[in-house]
Motif scaffolding. Sequence first.
Motif, PDB file in Angstrom:
ATOM      1  N   THR A 103       0.801  -1.167  -0.004  1.00  0.00           N
ATOM      2  CA  THR A 103       0.107   0.057   0.089  1.00  0.00           C
ATOM      3  C   THR A 103       0.746   1.282  -0.044  1.00  0.00           C
ATOM      4  O   THR A 103       0.594   2.275  -0.893  1.00  0.00           O
ATOM      5  CB  THR A 103      -0.933  -0.253   1.231  1.00  0.00           C
ATOM      6  N   SER A 107       1.860   4.411  -3.323  1.00  0.00           N
ATOM      7  CA  SER A 107       1.428   5.425  -3.165  1.00  0.00           C
ATOM      8  C   SER A 107       2.555   6.676  -2.823  1.00  0.00           C
ATOM      9  O   SER A 107       3.165   7.157  -3.404  1.00  0.00           O
ATOM     10  CB  SER A 107       0.466   5.474  -1.684  1.00  0.00           C
ATOM     11  N   VAL A 108       2.862   6.691  -1.535  1.00  0.00           N
ATOM     12  CA  VAL A 108       3.688   7.585  -0.949  1.00  0.00           C
ATOM     13  C   VAL A 108       5.193   7.620  -1.418  1.00  0.00           C
ATOM     14  O   VAL A 108       6.000   8.371  -1.723  1.00  0.00           O
ATOM     15  CB  VAL A 108       3.808   7.995   0.479  1.00  0.00           C
ATOM     16  N   GLN A 111       5.173   8.387  -5.097  1.00  0.00           N
ATOM     17  CA  GLN A 111       5.206   9.719  -5.246  1.00  0.00           C
ATOM     18  C   GLN A 111       6.598  10.659  -4.926  1.00  0.00           C
ATOM     19  O   GLN A 111       6.936  11.235  -5.617  1.00  0.00           O
ATOM     20  CB  GLN A 111       4.171  10.320  -4.328  1.00  0.00           C
ATOM     21  N   ALA A 228      -4.917  -1.677  -2.153  1.00  0.00           N
ATOM     22  CA  ALA A 228      -5.189  -1.241  -3.481  1.00  0.00           C
ATOM     23  C   ALA A 228      -6.112  -2.329  -3.880  1.00  0.00           C
ATOM     24  O   ALA A 228      -7.000  -2.180  -4.698  1.00  0.00           O
ATOM     25  CB  ALA A 228      -3.855  -1.232  -4.378  1.00  0.00           C
ATOM     26  N   TRP A 246      -4.834   5.136   1.295  1.00  0.00           N
ATOM     27  CA  TRP A 246      -3.862   5.461   0.453  1.00  0.00           C
ATOM     28  C   TRP A 246      -4.274   4.827  -1.062  1.00  0.00           C
ATOM     29  O   TRP A 246      -3.914   5.923  -1.883  1.00  0.00           O
ATOM     30  CB  TRP A 246      -2.540   5.014   0.718  1.00  0.00           C
ATOM     31  N   PRO A 247      -4.940   3.911  -1.135  1.00  0.00           N
ATOM     32  CA  PRO A 247      -5.375   3.616  -2.875  1.00  0.00           C
ATOM     33  C   PRO A 247      -6.069   4.529  -3.316  1.00  0.00           C
ATOM     34  O   PRO A 247      -5.764   4.850  -4.810  1.00  0.00           O
ATOM     35  CB  PRO A 247      -6.031   2.360  -2.547  1.00  0.00           C
ATOM     36  N   SER A 248      -6.795   5.464  -2.730  1.00  0.00           N
ATOM     37  CA  SER A 248      -7.535   6.534  -3.593  1.00  0.00           C
ATOM     38  C   SER A 248      -6.751   7.547  -4.008  1.00  0.00           C
ATOM     39  O   SER A 248      -7.112   8.377  -4.812  1.00  0.00           O
ATOM     40  CB  SER A 248      -8.616   7.080  -2.595  1.00  0.00           C
ATOM     41  N   TRP A 249      -5.392   7.839  -3.459  1.00  0.00           N
ATOM     42  CA  TRP A 249      -4.489   8.707  -4.054  1.00  0.00           C
ATOM     43  C   TRP A 249      -3.918   8.101  -5.429  1.00  0.00           C
ATOM     44  O   TRP A 249      -3.318   8.859  -6.188  1.00  0.00           O
ATOM     45  CB  TRP A 249      -3.516   8.986  -3.094  1.00  0.00           C
ATOM     46  N   VAL A 250      -4.097   6.751  -5.500  1.00  0.00           N
ATOM     47  CA  VAL A 250      -3.111   6.400  -6.844  1.00  0.00           C
ATOM     48  C   VAL A 250      -4.159   5.809  -7.816  1.00  0.00           C
ATOM     49  O   VAL A 250      -4.133   6.206  -9.017  1.00  0.00           O
ATOM     50  CB  VAL A 250      -2.445   4.951  -6.383  1.00  0.00           C
ATOM     51  N   GLU A 293       5.174  14.465   1.027  1.00  0.00           N
ATOM     52  CA  GLU A 293       4.308  13.849   0.462  1.00  0.00           C
ATOM     53  C   GLU A 293       3.334  13.431   1.356  1.00  0.00           C
ATOM     54  O   GLU A 293       1.906  13.543   1.141  1.00  0.00           O
ATOM     55  CB  GLU A 293       4.580  12.532  -0.329  1.00  0.00           C
ATOM     56  N   ALA A 297      -0.654  15.182   1.362  1.00  0.00           N
ATOM     57  CA  ALA A 297      -1.977  14.281   1.649  1.00  0.00           C
ATOM     58  C   ALA A 297      -2.750  14.745   2.722  1.00  0.00           C
ATOM     59  O   ALA A 297      -3.904  14.731   2.588  1.00  0.00           O
ATOM     60  CB  ALA A 297      -1.476  12.841   1.607  1.00  0.00           C
TER      61      ALA A 297
END
Length: 311
Positions: A103, A107-108, A111, A228, A246-250, A293, A297
């Motif tokens: 996860t 994500s982070v 990024q 994810a 976090w998956p909603s950022w990806v 990052e 967020a």
Amino acid sequence: MRRLNLRLLDVFRVVFETGNVTVAADKLGVTQPAVSKALIELEQDVGLVLFGRGRRRIIPTEDAARLYEETARLFTHVEVFEDRIDDFRSGSAGQLSVAAIPTLAGSVVVQAALALQNKAPLVKVRIVTVSRAEVISSTTHHQVDLGLLHAPVADRDLDVEIIGESEIVAAVHRGHVFQTYDHVTPRDLDGYLLIGTYVGSPASYLVRECFEAAGIKMQVALEVNSSAVAFAAAASGRCIALIDPWPSWVVSDDRCVLVKFRPVVPQRIALLTSTFRPPSRLAQLFAEELRHEIIKAAASSHFVRGMIKST
């Protein structure tokens, strides 16, 4: 022949270029006898006569001319090497390895890697997506420079810094009645098919404790080791996923909506380094990007909080 001494070759190079021992000594910042001694030592090392002596100048031999060509080429590479060392020291070049749970890796970590490479294009970042236990093991055994997972971590060989925090949320299909709720609880979720994270993760224990405290039996239809994957499965509308946000950022998937889960189940983000291997300048720069990052967020999400003091 003994291994060649770069200092002796540097003296030879300057003498060849100036054609005068005294001038070479001034240029090198040493005494004339020191230059003469270095030339004698180099001739012994290479087994060649490099200079003949004239009245005021020394005369290079043909062997000296050939050696000078190779020496000049060598010192060109040395200068390039020194420039690269400067790059490594400043963090503008080099290679960095990061081990992270899926996860956070997706994500982070990604990024932060992209942000760092925008500033330092010569940097190569290797991201290794592994289990929680493997993150700890690879960081402890110096197989990677940094590790990233969710706390707690109890290992005397690791330095642990908490760089942020998220919380478990309910990912529900858009249009679901829970979309209108401020938050959902185990009692709200009674009877619903759920997607849970892998039993070995700290969050999974905490979520199960919440349900047990409420006297509700979890109906886990799908268990995964990646939020994810759970997020993608929740988009089908058949199950509700209890995951970190976090998956909603990806993945931009309008089919899913994140809803608060209560009681709060914290997900503290831990940055790991080896106690016996101080982080390089490059690792320090990457850690700064990770913190940045998370702060970004946190500015746009109710489910993420920024930096927390080291523990």
